[in-house]
Design a protein around this motif. Structure first.
Motif, mmCIF file in Angstrom:
data_model
loop_
_atom_site.group_PDB
_atom_site.id
_atom_site.type_symbol
_atom_site.label_atom_id
_atom_site.label_comp_id
_atom_site.label_asym_id
_atom_site.label_seq_id
_atom_site.Cartn_x
_atom_site.Cartn_y
_atom_site.Cartn_z
ATOM 1 N N SER A 123 0.840 -1.197 0.000
ATOM 2 C CA SER A 123 0.000 0.000 0.000
ATOM 3 C C SER A 123 0.881 1.255 0.000
ATOM 4 O O SER A 123 0.589 2.231 -0.695
ATOM 5 N N GLY A 124 1.976 1.218 0.763
ATOM 6 C CA GLY A 124 2.906 2.340 0.801
ATOM 7 C C GLY A 124 3.565 2.585 -0.543
ATOM 8 O O GLY A 124 3.823 3.740 -0.920
ATOM 9 N N ALA A 125 3.847 1.520 -1.297
ATOM 10 C CA ALA A 125 4.411 1.685 -2.637
ATOM 11 C C ALA A 125 3.410 2.393 -3.549
ATOM 12 O O ALA A 125 3.789 3.234 -4.373
ATOM 13 N N LEU A 126 2.128 2.081 -3.394
ATOM 14 C CA LEU A 126 1.107 2.770 -4.180
ATOM 15 C C LEU A 126 1.001 4.240 -3.775
ATOM 16 O O LEU A 126 0.800 5.116 -4.627
ATOM 17 N N THR A 127 1.129 4.510 -2.487
ATOM 18 C CA THR A 127 1.116 5.897 -2.028
ATOM 19 C C THR A 127 2.315 6.656 -2.599
ATOM 20 O O THR A 127 2.182 7.804 -3.032
ATOM 21 N N PHE A 128 3.484 6.018 -2.619
ATOM 22 C CA PHE A 128 4.657 6.622 -3.241
ATOM 23 C C PHE A 128 4.365 6.942 -4.702
ATOM 24 O O PHE A 128 4.690 8.022 -5.202
ATOM 25 N N MET A 129 3.748 5.987 -5.399
ATOM 26 C CA MET A 129 3.414 6.176 -6.805
ATOM 27 C C MET A 129 2.511 7.383 -6.997
ATOM 28 O O MET A 129 2.739 8.222 -7.864
ATOM 29 N N ARG A 130 1.488 7.478 -6.171
ATOM 30 C CA ARG A 130 0.551 8.592 -6.284
ATOM 31 C C ARG A 130 1.261 9.921 -6.034
ATOM 32 O O ARG A 130 1.089 10.870 -6.786
ATOM 33 N N ASN A 131 2.042 9.994 -4.968
ATOM 34 C CA ASN A 131 2.645 11.261 -4.566
ATOM 35 C C ASN A 131 3.821 11.694 -5.427
ATOM 36 O O ASN A 131 4.059 12.885 -5.578
ATOM 37 N N ASN A 132 4.553 10.724 -5.980
ATOM 38 C CA ASN A 132 5.787 11.072 -6.676
ATOM 39 C C ASN A 132 5.773 10.832 -8.180
ATOM 40 O O ASN A 132 6.526 11.479 -8.897
ATOM 41 N N LEU A 133 4.961 9.917 -8.640
ATOM 42 C CA LEU A 133 4.965 9.587 -10.057
ATOM 43 C C LEU A 133 3.711 10.044 -10.784
ATOM 44 O O LEU A 133 3.754 10.289 -11.987
ATOM 45 N N LEU A 134 2.595 10.136 -10.066
ATOM 46 C CA LEU A 134 1.319 10.475 -10.702
ATOM 47 C C LEU A 134 0.589 11.631 -10.025
ATOM 48 O O LEU A 134 -0.642 11.670 -10.057
ATOM 49 N N PRO A 135 1.291 12.607 -9.432
ATOM 50 C CA PRO A 135 0.558 13.620 -8.665
ATOM 51 C C PRO A 135 -0.415 14.440 -9.510
ATOM 52 O O PRO A 135 -1.465 14.851 -9.017
#
Length: 146
Positions: A123-135
């Motif tokens: 879940s944290g990897a998905l949060t990283f994705m949202r915040n850093n790769l797909l903001p």
């Protein structure tokens, strides 16, 4: 659209959150598949409020859908839980238990055990994705993907 899009984003997000793809290969494929599934077939989720609903869930496919939806929403769209009576942590516990239940139903070692044990990290990897790769892909005021 190419499924490899999510394969690459998921692998990068795993590595950036200290999840080695070699060690978490099957969960990486699973998480990438969840993202692909939601991209191809957007949907809402009916969140279950009783622990017993997960413990006694006879339909493995429905249980997996529930667990995947909790993973997706808790990692990418935690805002979906704001209007719920119980916290996102409650649903995450249900999803971890759901993955444990699915693992127990298999006849051999399965990656569902890893999905349960490392649910917060995935879940944290998905949060990283949202915040850093797909903001820019997320609306600021809403919990919908643009």
């Amino acid at each position: 659209y190419d499924k490899k899009f999510f394969d690459v984003l998921t692998a990068y997000s795993f590595e950036k959150t200290n999840l080695k793809v070699e060690e978490h290969f099957l969960p990486w494929m699973h998480v990438s598949g969840v993202l692909d599934s939601f991209a191809r077939h957007p949907r809402n989720i009916q969140l279950v409020l009783l622990d017993e609903a997960i413990m006694n869930y006879d339909n493995s496919e429905a249980l997996l859908d529930f667990c995947d939806a909790i993973l997706f929403f808790s990692g990418l769209l935690p805002e979906a839980f704001r209007k719920r009576i119980v916290s996102v942590g409650y649903y995450q516990r249900l999803a971890r238990q759901g993955f444990r239940t699915l693992h127990a139903r298999t006849t051999r070692e399965s990656y569902f055990n890893m999905m349960s044990n490392h649910f917060d990290r995935y879940s944290g990897a998905l949060t990283f994705m949202r915040n850093n790769l797909l903001p820019d892909s997320f609306a600021k005021e809403e919990w919908l993907i643009q």
